[in-house]
Design a protein around this motif. Structure first.
Motif, short mmCIF file in Angstrom:
data_model
loop_
_atom_site.label_atom_id
_atom_site.label_comp_id
_atom_site.label_asym_id
_atom_site.label_seq_id
_atom_site.Cartn_x
_atom_site.Cartn_y
_atom_site.Cartn_z
N GLN A 127 1.00 -1.25 0.13
CA GLN A 127 0.10 0.23 -0.02
C GLN A 127 0.83 1.23 0.02
O GLN A 127 0.68 2.11 -0.72
CB GLN A 127 -0.56 0.02 1.21
CG GLN A 127 -2.04 -1.10 1.23
CD GLN A 127 -2.84 -1.17 2.50
OE1 GLN A 127 -2.28 -0.62 3.40
NE2 GLN A 127 -3.74 -2.13 2.60
N TYR A 128 1.96 1.22 0.70
CA TYR A 128 2.79 2.36 0.85
C TYR A 128 3.36 2.67 -0.45
O TYR A 128 3.55 3.72 -0.96
CB TYR A 128 3.83 2.05 1.95
CG TYR A 128 4.85 3.30 2.08
CD1 TYR A 128 5.97 3.25 1.63
CD2 TYR A 128 4.56 4.12 3.05
CE1 TYR A 128 6.98 4.18 2.04
CE2 TYR A 128 5.30 5.55 3.13
CZ TYR A 128 6.60 5.57 2.68
OH TYR A 128 7.39 6.58 2.94
N GLU A 129 4.07 1.50 -1.19
CA GLU A 129 4.68 1.50 -2.48
C GLU A 129 3.58 2.18 -3.44
O GLU A 129 3.89 3.02 -4.24
CB GLU A 129 5.18 0.24 -2.77
CG GLU A 129 5.74 0.23 -4.15
CD GLU A 129 6.12 -0.94 -4.54
OE1 GLU A 129 6.04 -2.15 -3.81
OE2 GLU A 129 6.78 -1.36 -5.54
N ALA A 130 2.41 1.70 -3.29
CA ALA A 130 1.31 2.12 -4.68
C ALA A 130 1.01 3.67 -4.20
O ALA A 130 0.93 4.26 -5.22
CB ALA A 130 -0.12 1.18 -4.40
N LEU A 131 0.81 4.13 -3.00
CA LEU A 131 0.45 5.47 -2.76
C LEU A 131 1.63 6.27 -3.06
O LEU A 131 1.39 7.45 -3.74
CB LEU A 131 0.08 5.71 -1.38
CG LEU A 131 -1.27 4.94 -0.81
CD1 LEU A 131 -1.45 5.01 0.59
CD2 LEU A 131 -2.57 5.86 -1.65
N THR A 132 2.93 6.08 -2.61
CA THR A 132 4.07 6.62 -3.20
C THR A 132 4.19 6.99 -4.42
O THR A 132 4.50 8.02 -5.11
CB THR A 132 5.25 6.17 -2.57
OG1 THR A 132 4.99 5.91 -1.15
CG2 THR A 132 6.44 6.75 -2.81
N LEU A 133 4.12 5.64 -5.23
CA LEU A 133 4.08 5.87 -6.70
C LEU A 133 3.17 6.69 -7.43
O LEU A 133 3.38 7.54 -8.12
CB LEU A 133 4.05 4.36 -7.35
CG LEU A 133 4.09 4.31 -8.88
CD1 LEU A 133 5.43 4.80 -9.39
CD2 LEU A 133 3.66 2.83 -9.35
N ALA A 134 1.79 6.61 -6.72
CA ALA A 134 0.75 7.52 -7.45
C ALA A 134 0.71 8.80 -7.00
O ALA A 134 0.38 9.50 -7.98
CB ALA A 134 -0.72 7.19 -6.67
N ILE A 135 1.38 9.38 -5.85
CA ILE A 135 1.46 10.59 -5.69
C ILE A 135 2.69 11.17 -6.57
O ILE A 135 2.48 12.08 -7.01
CB ILE A 135 2.08 10.76 -4.17
CG1 ILE A 135 0.77 10.58 -3.30
CG2 ILE A 135 2.64 12.43 -3.75
CD1 ILE A 135 1.11 10.57 -1.82
#
Length: 230
Positions: free
Chosen positions: A163-171
């Motif tokens: 989740q952290y990786e996905a949100l960081t990438l999205a931002i």
């Protein structure tokens, strides 16, 4: 890394929901061992004396096999109930599959149960949630917080690594800009997963961040106020 999870459960099969609906304040505290012992059928409930409930009243409910008064503590009447569990509940709460420790008494309302438990990790809780859903028990996640042993080492606010990786990438790719600079399909391709999986990671991650930022007790107060108005 342990996590503390606050969540609500909803199902007509949950024990003692009908009992709570009969109480004037339509809410009570309860302890049980369903996640710790197979077919655990003993529940300890705390009832406001103003509800004027007796052992005989409790025993009158079909699911209650036996009711025993344990006296009074902290201004509440305490009873031990032996409860007949339906098969779905016994199967859903299989203790061999989950390790969870109750942090504080469960709160029962006519709609369902509110619990606060400590799990070994997020995956353990997620397996419990998935299994519950298979048995018709819906879960509403209120908050997840990391154990104190890891809080100082991790900036993830209860998020899983993915989740952290996905949100960081999205931002970083401008997903949350207006207008959006990238689609979930493009993000999914970059992470090497499907578009539905990417959307699910973002949705769960967003919910966790919101849950961490909001006061969980607000949910319980809202439930109580709603029940008093009914």
């Amino acid at each position: 890394m342990t996590i503390t999870v606050e969540f609500s459960m909803y199902s007509p099969s949950l024990p003692l929901v009908d009992l709570v609906e009969s109480l004037p304040f339509r809410q009570l505290e309860c302890e049980h061992g369903l996640c710790l012992k197979r077919d655990s059928d003993v529940f300890v409930i705390h009832i406001d004396p103003g509800d004027d409930i007796s052992e005989e009243d409790l025993s009158a409910f079909d699911e209650v096999v036996e009711a025993t008064s344990l006296g009074r503590t902290k201004g509440k009447d305490v009873y031990r109930l032996t409860v007949e569990l339906v098969d779905d509940i016994s199967e859903a709460f299989t203790p061999e599959r989950f390790t969870a420790v109750e942090v504080e008494p469960m709160i029962l309302t006519p709609d369902g149960w509110y619990e606060k438990k400590v799990f070994e990790d997020y995956e353990t809780f997620d397996r419990l949630r998935t299994r519950f859903e298979e048995y018709g028990i819906s879960i509403e996640l209120i908050s997840i917080t990391q154990g104190s042993d890891s809080r100082g080492d991790s900036p993830q606010y209860g998020l899983t690594d993915r989740q952290y990786e996905a949100l960081t990438l999205a931002i970083s790719r401008g997903f949350y800009e207006s207008p959006r600079q990238v689609s979930t399909e493009e993000l999914a391709e970059e992470m090497g997963i499907s578009q539905p999986s990417m959307s699910d990671l973002l949705r769960r991650g967003e919910r966790q961040l919101l849950s961490s930022a909001l006061e969980p007790q607000t949910h319980i107060n809202a439930l109580s106020a709603q029940e008093r108005l009914q």
